[in-house]
Design a protein around this motif. Sequence first.
Motif, PDB file in Angstrom:
ATOM      1  N   HIS A  13       1.031  -1.486  -0.072  1.00 34.67           N
ATOM      2  CA  HIS A  13      -0.018  -0.145  -0.135  1.00 34.67           C
ATOM      3  C   HIS A  13       0.662   1.176   0.216  1.00 34.67           C
ATOM      4  CE1 HIS A  13      -3.243  -2.754   0.462  1.00 34.67           C
ATOM      5  NE2 HIS A  13      -3.855  -1.979   1.165  1.00 34.67           N
ATOM      6  N   PHE A  14       0.568   2.083  -1.114  1.00 34.38           N
ATOM      7  CA  PHE A  14       1.466   3.345  -0.983  1.00 34.38           C
ATOM      8  C   PHE A  14       0.462   4.373  -0.013  1.00 34.38           C
ATOM      9  CE2 PHE A  14       4.851   2.982  -4.131  1.00 34.38           C
ATOM     10  CZ  PHE A  14       4.317   1.660  -4.902  1.00 34.38           C
ATOM     11  N   PRO A  15       1.180   5.407   0.517  1.00 33.14           N
ATOM     12  CA  PRO A  15       0.585   6.050   1.348  1.00 33.14           C
ATOM     13  C   PRO A  15      -0.789   7.000   0.389  1.00 33.14           C
ATOM     14  CG  PRO A  15       2.807   6.290   1.751  1.00 33.14           C
ATOM     15  CD  PRO A  15       2.545   5.438   0.744  1.00 33.14           C
ATOM     16  N   LEU A  16      -1.743   7.164   1.108  1.00 36.72           N
ATOM     17  CA  LEU A  16      -2.681   8.030   0.403  1.00 36.72           C
ATOM     18  C   LEU A  16      -3.149   9.143   1.213  1.00 36.72           C
ATOM     19  CD1 LEU A  16      -5.131   5.921  -1.709  1.00 36.72           C
ATOM     20  CD2 LEU A  16      -3.397   7.437  -2.706  1.00 36.72           C
ATOM     21  N   GLU A  17      -3.522  10.147   0.715  1.00 40.18           N
ATOM     22  CA  GLU A  17      -3.851  11.207   1.625  1.00 40.18           C
ATOM     23  C   GLU A  17      -5.354  10.997   2.309  1.00 40.18           C
ATOM     24  OE1 GLU A  17      -3.873  11.218  -1.465  1.00 40.18           O
ATOM     25  OE2 GLU A  17      -5.971  11.690  -2.154  1.00 40.18           O
ATOM     26  N   TYR A  18      -5.706  11.762   3.431  1.00 45.02           N
ATOM     27  CA  TYR A  18      -6.670  11.521   4.131  1.00 45.02           C
ATOM     28  C   TYR A  18      -7.917  11.691   3.730  1.00 45.02           C
ATOM     29  CZ  TYR A  18      -7.580  16.376   5.511  1.00 45.02           C
ATOM     30  OH  TYR A  18      -7.656  17.508   5.420  1.00 45.02           O
ATOM     31  N   GLN A  19      -7.855  12.443   2.611  1.00 46.85           N
ATOM     32  CA  GLN A  19      -9.142  12.941   1.820  1.00 46.85           C
ATOM     33  C   GLN A  19      -9.775  11.888   1.084  1.00 46.85           C
ATOM     34  OE1 GLN A  19      -6.531  14.821   2.046  1.00 46.85           O
ATOM     35  NE2 GLN A  19      -6.943  17.118   2.115  1.00 46.85           N
ATOM     36  N   TRP A  20      -8.758  10.749   0.636  1.00 46.84           N
ATOM     37  CA  TRP A  20      -9.310   9.647  -0.038  1.00 46.84           C
ATOM     38  C   TRP A  20     -10.177   8.717   0.605  1.00 46.84           C
ATOM     39  CZ3 TRP A  20      -9.391   4.446   0.045  1.00 46.84           C
ATOM     40  CH2 TRP A  20      -9.380   3.839  -1.157  1.00 46.84           C
ATOM     41  N   TYR A  21      -9.818   8.737   2.020  1.00 47.73           N
ATOM     42  CA  TYR A  21     -10.700   7.878   3.000  1.00 47.73           C
ATOM     43  C   TYR A  21     -12.078   8.501   2.965  1.00 47.73           C
ATOM     44  CZ  TYR A  21      -6.481   4.963   3.599  1.00 47.73           C
ATOM     45  OH  TYR A  21      -5.582   4.402   3.336  1.00 47.73           O
ATOM     46  N   LEU A  22     -11.723   9.818   3.108  1.00 44.85           N
ATOM     47  CA  LEU A  22     -13.154  10.612   3.560  1.00 44.85           C
ATOM     48  C   LEU A  22     -14.307  10.427   2.524  1.00 44.85           C
ATOM     49  CD1 LEU A  22     -11.989  14.053   5.123  1.00 44.85           C
ATOM     50  CD2 LEU A  22     -13.152  12.355   6.046  1.00 44.85           C
ATOM     51  N   GLU A  23     -13.873  10.157   1.130  1.00 43.00           N
ATOM     52  CA  GLU A  23     -14.376  10.385   0.142  1.00 43.00           C
ATOM     53  C   GLU A  23     -14.975   8.964  -0.168  1.00 43.00           C
ATOM     54  OE1 GLU A  23     -15.662  12.984  -1.517  1.00 43.00           O
ATOM     55  OE2 GLU A  23     -14.665  14.184  -0.605  1.00 43.00           O
ATOM     56  N   ASN A  24     -13.956   7.939   0.092  1.00 44.98           N
ATOM     57  CA  ASN A  24     -14.325   6.459  -0.520  1.00 44.98           C
ATOM     58  C   ASN A  24     -14.833   5.647   0.458  1.00 44.98           C
ATOM     59  OD1 ASN A  24     -13.524   6.689  -3.265  1.00 44.98           O
ATOM     60  ND2 ASN A  24     -11.714   6.894  -2.778  1.00 44.98           N
ATOM     61  N   LEU A  25     -14.654   5.842   1.792  1.00 44.12           N
ATOM     62  CA  LEU A  25     -15.013   4.985   2.846  1.00 44.12           C
ATOM     63  C   LEU A  25     -16.265   5.113   3.052  1.00 44.12           C
ATOM     64  CD1 LEU A  25     -13.752   2.917   4.599  1.00 44.12           C
ATOM     65  CD2 LEU A  25     -13.123   4.635   6.207  1.00 44.12           C
ATOM     66  N   PHE A  26     -16.841   6.343   3.271  1.00 43.08           N
ATOM     67  CA  PHE A  26     -18.311   6.652   3.689  1.00 43.08           C
ATOM     68  C   PHE A  26     -19.368   6.899   2.580  1.00 43.08           C
ATOM     69  CE2 PHE A  26     -15.036   8.153   6.517  1.00 43.08           C
ATOM     70  CZ  PHE A  26     -15.158   7.289   7.635  1.00 43.08           C
ATOM     71  N   ASP A  27     -20.432   6.813   3.126  1.00 45.53           N
ATOM     72  CA  ASP A  27     -21.488   6.814   2.114  1.00 45.53           C
ATOM     73  C   ASP A  27     -21.615   8.575   1.312  1.00 45.53           C
ATOM     74  OD1 ASP A  27     -22.368   4.291   2.649  1.00 45.53           O
ATOM     75  OD2 ASP A  27     -24.136   5.058   3.679  1.00 45.53           O
ATOM     76  N   LYS A  28     -22.101   8.625   0.282  1.00 48.49           N
ATOM     77  CA  LYS A  28     -21.835   9.775  -0.549  1.00 48.49           C
ATOM     78  C   LYS A  28     -22.347  11.035   0.458  1.00 48.49           C
ATOM     79  CE  LYS A  28     -21.630  11.771  -4.775  1.00 48.49           C
ATOM     80  NZ  LYS A  28     -21.992  11.588  -6.332  1.00 48.49           N
ATOM     81  N   ASP A  29     -21.878  12.037   0.695  1.00 49.89           N
ATOM     82  CA  ASP A  29     -22.284  13.311   1.225  1.00 49.89           C
ATOM     83  C   ASP A  29     -22.886  12.762   2.617  1.00 49.89           C
ATOM     84  OD1 ASP A  29     -22.068  14.641  -0.966  1.00 49.89           O
ATOM     85  OD2 ASP A  29     -23.960  14.255  -1.732  1.00 49.89           O
ATOM     86  N   SER A  30     -22.419  11.824   3.357  1.00 53.61           N
ATOM     87  CA  SER A  30     -22.714  11.591   4.691  1.00 53.61           C
ATOM     88  C   SER A  30     -21.833  12.193   5.503  1.00 53.61           C
ATOM     89  CB  SER A  30     -22.647   9.917   4.904  1.00 53.61           C
ATOM     90  OG  SER A  30     -21.441   9.453   4.821  1.00 53.61           O
TER      91      SER A  30
END
Lengths: 214, 756
Positions: B525-542
């Motif tokens: 795993h190459f490091p990714l910025e935290y925004q990636w998780y905010l966008e991809n981990l949770f339901d859209k706009d939640s």
Amino acid sequence: MDINLNDLLRQYKSHPYEDHHIDTPHTGVVSFRVKEGQEVKGPSGQWLHRPGTLLYILEREKNPKKITSSFTGKVASLRTELEGTFVQAGERLLTIQHKLNRDEIIDRILRKVLHIFRAPQRARYFFTPETVTFLEKETEKGLSVSTGDEIIIMSLMKRDTFLPYDGPPGIIYKVYFQQGDLVEQDAPLFGVCLPEKLPFVQKVIQRIRTEWDD
Amino acid sequence: MDQKYILDSGKYLAGLYDRITYLGDIKGSLAWGRLDQLLEKVQETRNNIFEFTEKELLSRIRDLEDRIRFFEERVAKTLRPIEIVNIARSVQRFTLQDILENVYDSFTELGGEGDCNIDPAVLVARATLTRRVKNRLYYHQVMVIGHEKGRGEEYRNGGSAKPWGNEKALRYMKVAETEGIPIHSYIFTPGAYPTEDYPGAAQQIARNLFQMSRIRVPVVSFISEGGSGGAEAIGLSDMRLMGSRGYYSVISPEGAAAIEGRIKEGEKVPQELVEHCAAQLRITARDNLILKTIDRIIEEPPLGARRDDFSFFRKLRYEMIRATDEVVLKTKSLRAFRAYALKRQARESRDSSCEDFDIHIKWSLSDTEKARLLECRSEKYRKIGKGFRQLRTSLGRKMEKARDSLKQSYYDIRYGLLRHHSRSVQKILEEVSSEGFIFLKTVTEPMRAAYDFVFPKPESPSATEVFDPFRRSIFVQDWEHYISPLANEDRTVTCPNAEKYGCRDLWVPDLYGEFCGVCPSCGHHFPLEYQWYLENLFDKDSVKEFNSHIASANPLKFEGFDKKLKKAKKRTGRRSAIITFDAAVHEIKLVVAMLYSDFRSGTVGCAEGEKFIRACDRARTTRRPFLAYIHTTGGIRIHEGTLGVIQMPRCTVAVREYIDSGGLYMVVYDNNSYAGPVASFLGCSPYQVGIRSSRIGFAGPRVIRETTGADVPPDYHSAKNALKRGHIQGIWDRRDFRKNLFEAMMTMGSPHLYYK
């Protein structure tokens, strides 16, 4: 097993080096970080986790890759004309000459002339008790083995297995492990010398021991 | 008097010799004030003691003593923080053994003696204390737990507790809890011994904190040398006392100097920088009292108490009894406590002999008192360590408070009262129908219909509803709306495992786009910025952030830190290293706390601790699962000193309350997670998971090398090894994070959670 020991010795004397050729792993633009004749070091540290000397940088697709030395030695036949040019994969860039010391040469010669019996798997190894007593008593004479002799015990998970010797008959010249050592798979256990070659091998080794200077 | 000098002159000279070497210890070398010459003179007198006449010897001793006293006074007048550190570390300072022998009347060492011990750095003893009330003696039993710096003995590691030593401490704390006797803990540690061997330094400290936050007996601690995490392992207590010449710090001044000055490994740290850091870190007792990280100072002599200072031991004994009394009395009715406090104050103003007590107080507690004790402890820790800024007006704060209390009552009714009734009705219905009396169906059916009408099914999805593959796949994800900015470069990168597994070079737009930063051949795993998780981990706009008005500050006024803080705020556009927000995963609402790397390497200070606690409380009131996603944490922020350290027990107390109330607390480590937070509020979680290629540990390789002198393998802290040691419970692939998180929420946690 027909090896001319004199030739071998002469060869080592004229060129007491082991050459490691460094070829490019893939295409790219080369920029060297060493000079001809420079001493370089191989990886170091307990787990070989500290990389060796930086040899050159190979850049492809804006990805500069640092290539470090895996061997200790001297840089030779450095192709300085390739500096800054795009090269193909497998292009020879330089050679690292590792100077062999006395023990390394003896070891290499022995591995060529002896029949090496290797560990079939990672386990603890022992000589059979009779062999041990014999080896202790007759240090001068050496133990002769013939094909099918069970002289080694492999001990794994409290199970002892007798291993038959599968090489040509001869005399055990060198033992590479201590009784009860944990030996990795394929590591040499002992080397057997053919009886007719024994005096000659002993003479050559003796000569290297006395004549070679590191 | 003179006669005494002559008779004991040898002993007396030895005492003078010790006093000079002690001064040398404090000043760092004997070169200061030509102490070495003075020492030589004492030694010469000692060697030729029989050459002098009585008169000569007497005048010589007097002269020497005068000179030493002069030096001592001079040192005491200008005592700097680094010198206080030297006092606390001096071999002549009292140790736990001295306390056990002089403060307590009798003691039995538990779990080994001397070097026959699982960890000689931690000493545990059952001890007896006597209290004299109007010429009557009363005995108290206590459990004494502390670090033994060891009178110069090597096997004690200078008081650095190994993980198994802390485990021993915890074991005997539980014994004390069973027996209902108070715990006195004495902290004499420069820091915990950094090793990951099972149970692991960080994990064990976290477990200790977790248990101590709800241990049902009074705990009083005394700090002489308090080094960060090692100190906290036995330091969470109802009353924290500190010797006036002790120090309590987030990091050793040398360590802070190495970080501040960016000193390379193996290079010497300049002494001036060490002194500067010692002053900046606010490590003395007085500073800590001002910061409220301790409750009271026990006065020592100006140059610190030494091993033969019996008057100090008397004082310590008095203060320990008094502190335990206070803790016990706080759990009792207010009137009794007031009466006691008044009495004590009146007496203290009269004399300070520290011998007698006016009343006898029993230290055993009833069940209600125990509950009150825990309440007090929680309150105490929630109050301290608040060195952050709130960017909100007082009106806003009041509104927030009102909203909070409204919310609390709403959720109490919705998920507490109503649900409780609905559950009991449901249970009866289930029992009745499971009897198999089909004829009863005619009776129960209208009842069930009526029940469904009164308590309609919750809107949140039930497990079966979501898992139904025909209606909805959990693999359906709207990935493509966010692509990492790292992918905007036209170049290739090499996987670090390329040599081992022969991974091919990766084109960056592919790697950070389609591959989600994962090497397709080896899974690195190459490091990714935290925004990636905010966008991809949770339901859209939640994702709805809260408490963003809480901002990191510089409570210690650490020189140069304001500038760094400003820079971090400007760079990230945020005010602290933690983001707390409400979010949803497949429509299950949860509360998330996220430490991220861009802001001061995800270090935890007062603002971060406060936001974490508030998020924890929010999850508790709303009965939602609580996820701590650790993008990166570098530990406790050293610039906030002990205010940062105190976040460890603070947050652990909040976490413990959340877990005890039936919540589901999950921790997911990514990239690098080290030190304080891992050794407290993260490490105490029952469900800890690492993202692949992450590193988890207590101290980094450099600190381990410098403190223990042993090298560590390059993959020492890898998630794989953490899993092997049992520190985490699993390793997740980044691409499966969402799915795994959902599964975890569905399968783990108690029925207390709102969706269960």
